[in-house]
Write an enzyme that holds these catalytic residues in place. Structure first.
Site, PDB file in Angstrom:
ATOM      1  N   PRO A  85       0.713   0.028  -1.222  1.00 40.14           N
ATOM      2  CA  PRO A  85       0.095  -0.205   0.090  1.00 40.14           C
ATOM      3  C   PRO A  85      -0.080   1.098   0.854  1.00 40.14           C
ATOM      4  O   PRO A  85       0.825   1.928   0.914  1.00 40.14           O
ATOM      5  CB  PRO A  85       1.087  -1.137   0.784  1.00 40.14           C
ATOM      6  CG  PRO A  85       1.738  -1.880  -0.342  1.00 40.14           C
ATOM      7  CD  PRO A  85       1.861  -0.883  -1.452  1.00 40.14           C
ATOM      8  N   CYS A  86      -1.266   1.250   1.453  1.00 39.69           N
ATOM      9  CA  CYS A  86      -1.605   2.540   2.060  1.00 39.69           C
ATOM     10  C   CYS A  86      -1.418   2.577   3.564  1.00 39.69           C
ATOM     11  O   CYS A  86      -1.590   3.635   4.180  1.00 39.69           O
ATOM     12  CB  CYS A  86      -3.061   2.890   1.736  1.00 39.69           C
ATOM     13  SG  CYS A  86      -4.271   1.784   2.512  1.00 39.69           S
ATOM     14  N   GLN A  87      -1.055   1.446   4.188  1.00 42.29           N
ATOM     15  CA  GLN A  87      -1.129   1.380   5.653  1.00 42.29           C
ATOM     16  C   GLN A  87      -0.308   2.452   6.363  1.00 42.29           C
ATOM     17  O   GLN A  87      -0.718   2.964   7.406  1.00 42.29           O
ATOM     18  CB  GLN A  87      -0.699  -0.006   6.138  1.00 42.29           C
ATOM     19  CG  GLN A  87      -1.691  -1.102   5.838  1.00 42.29           C
ATOM     20  CD  GLN A  87      -1.507  -1.708   4.459  1.00 42.29           C
ATOM     21  OE1 GLN A  87      -0.815  -1.146   3.603  1.00 42.29           O
ATOM     22  NE2 GLN A  87      -2.120  -2.854   4.217  1.00 42.29           N
ATOM     23  N   PHE A  89       0.309   5.400   5.345  1.00 46.02           N
ATOM     24  CA  PHE A  89      -0.216   6.739   5.073  1.00 46.02           C
ATOM     25  C   PHE A  89      -1.643   6.913   5.575  1.00 46.02           C
ATOM     26  O   PHE A  89      -2.098   8.022   5.816  1.00 46.02           O
ATOM     27  CB  PHE A  89      -0.182   7.025   3.568  1.00 46.02           C
ATOM     28  CG  PHE A  89       1.205   7.131   3.003  1.00 46.02           C
ATOM     29  CD1 PHE A  89       1.912   8.317   3.092  1.00 46.02           C
ATOM     30  CD2 PHE A  89       1.808   6.047   2.391  1.00 46.02           C
ATOM     31  CE1 PHE A  89       3.200   8.417   2.571  1.00 46.02           C
ATOM     32  CE2 PHE A  89       3.087   6.131   1.868  1.00 46.02           C
ATOM     33  CZ  PHE A  89       3.792   7.320   1.966  1.00 46.02           C
ATOM     34  N   SER A  90      -2.367   5.808   5.733  1.00 46.05           N
ATOM     35  CA  SER A  90      -3.765   5.865   6.144  1.00 46.05           C
ATOM     36  C   SER A  90      -3.900   6.373   7.571  1.00 46.05           C
ATOM     37  O   SER A  90      -3.059   6.103   8.429  1.00 46.05           O
ATOM     38  CB  SER A  90      -4.384   4.464   6.031  1.00 46.05           C
ATOM     39  OG  SER A  90      -5.659   4.437   6.624  1.00 46.05           O
TER      40      SER A  90
END
Length: 439
Positions: A85-87, A89-90
């Site tokens: 999941p990228c949330q 780091f995004s």
């Protein structure tokens, strides 16, 4: 994972394990390359899409699966893939992961050096703000688990992707994989990582991903993944800048890069397919002009400064909020605040999913936005597994998904969820008074 005799064939010959599988971007890519995969996915809605698409799936938490159900993964699996999941780091997310990059690098070293994992887990929890940050370590933990399990072999190939902010972590991964020290027990990989821009691989949107490819030695070095299309350079404020179709091109020359794919080109191609789920006729105004898109993301909180993309350009990055982007046929509609919206099928096409991919369950826009664009996935997996680019025929086949019999969907749901007792807690909880019926 329940796999009664009638369903065993769904798990035969599986080579790729897709962690954090989502609705199946990498699995769709693998399918069109001729490889079977199985995904682990926490979200019930994404699982419903996967079952409807005929993709073998385990509805589970990736960490729990590794800790208590590792033996259920088919032993034929020799490729580890996934996009944590990228949330966190995004740039559109909380930023907790970006703020903790140095700390996470230390955790990577601590895992390989063999520090007690209970202590590591305690320290991971202390990261606090966003527990998803720790999930970027899961691919490494799965690799170490395979190496340390007596009846398992190290994965032959590892393919990971994330937002660009994670590239420094993939570089640490790559360095340690090349070294083979500590818990890697002398297992060394050839490993490389890059930033890839999706429009340079024929995806009709701008999106940048950090990708790591690692492979056991013996198959030659890992060559860079060759782009096929030109990059898209947007000059703010120059909305009437010449587009590729208006510029001279040498795309007919063998080996030359093709122009990037526009939203209009992708959607019109999909709308012309048999029994298409896409209809672009509503996007044309009376004078024949095409549409433009106004982003959901403001600039400094001012809606008037929100970005625009013309239909002759690639889409903005497709996120879980793509349904909030506004589509206008003319300035008159814009002034009158009468926007249209992309449908789920159209949003999927902008991600390069087949036009008739069977999106199911709730939160479908979020499923679309969270996915790896399958076309990019085909380029990455083909390079990692075969050392070559996907063929033109393989890429062309991506436009349509074969219909999956209801019986297959039900069999895969039994494999993935069984009696639901081992699924993530509350993931099958009834909402709004009733459970959504199976597709």
């Amino acid at each position: 994972m329940n796999s009664p005799g009638a369903q065993v064939h769904h798990l035969d010959g599986i080579r790729i394990l897709d962690l954090f599988a989502g609705p199946g971007g990498l699995d769709v890519a693998a399918h069109f390359l001729g490889f079977k995969s199985i995904g682990i996915e926490w979200d019930r809605n994404a699982c419903e899409t996967r079952y409807a698409a005929g993709l073998p799936t385990v509805h589970a938490d990736v960490s729990v699966m590794r800790e208590t159900r590792f033996d259920e993964i088919p032993k034929s699996v020799d490729v580890l893939a996934g996009g944590p999941p990228c949330q966190s780091f995004s740039v559109a997310g909380s930023g907790a992961g970006r703020a903790a990059l140095s700390t996470v690098k230390e955790f990577i070293h601590r895992l390989v050096e063999g520090e007690d994992e209970t202590k590591i887990d305690e320290d991971l929890h202390s990261l606090g703000k966003d527990p998803r940050t720790a999930l970027v370590l899961e691919p490494l933990r799965w690799l170490l688990k395979a190496i340390e399990t007596p009846d398992r072999d190290p994965y032959k190939v590892i393919v990971l992707e994330q937002v660009p902010a994670v590239l420094p972590l993939w570089e640490v991964y790559a360095k340690l994989l090349r070294g083979g020290e500590g818990r890697l027990q002398g297992v060394k990989y050839e490993a490389e990582c890059w930033e890839l821009k999706t429009e340079q691989f024929g995806v009709p949107q701008t999106r940048t991903r950090a990708v790591l490819v690692a492979r056991l030695p013996g198959h030659g070095g890992i060559e860079p993944i060759e782009t096929t299309h030109l990059p898209f350079a947007l000059h703010r404020g120059k909305r009437r800048a010449p587009q590729p179709e208006m510029l001279p091109t040498d795309s007919a020359i063998p080996g030359a890069k093709q122009p990037w794919i526009s939203m209009a080109e992708a959607l019109e191609a999909a709308s012309g397919l048999t029994n298409s789920h896409v209809d672009t006729s509503r996007f044309r105004s009376e004078d024949g002009t095409k549409f433009f898109v106004v982003s959901n993301y403001g600039s400094g909180g001012d809606p008037k400064k929100r970005g625009r993309r013309l239909s002759s350009e690639p889409a903005f990055t497709v996120t879980g909020k793509i349904s909030r982007n506004r589509v206008y046929r003319s300035e008159t509609e814009y002034e009158a605040a009468k926007p249209d919206r992309f449908t789920i099928a159209e949003s999927g096409v902008l991600q390069t999913f087949p036009h008739n991919f069977p999106w199911s369950g709730n939160d479908q826009a979020q499923q679309v936005g969270n996915a790896v664009p399958p076309r990019l996935g085909m380029h990455v997996l083909s390079r990692a597994l075969r050392g070559t680019a996907p063929s033109d025929d393989e890429l062309a086949a991506l436009e349509t998904w074969s219909t999956v019999p209801r019986a297959t969907t039900e069999e895969l749901r039994v494999i993935g969820c069984g009696d639901e007792s081992q699924c993530p807690q509350d993931e099958h909880k009834v909402t709004r008074g009733r459970r959504k019926p199976a597709p």
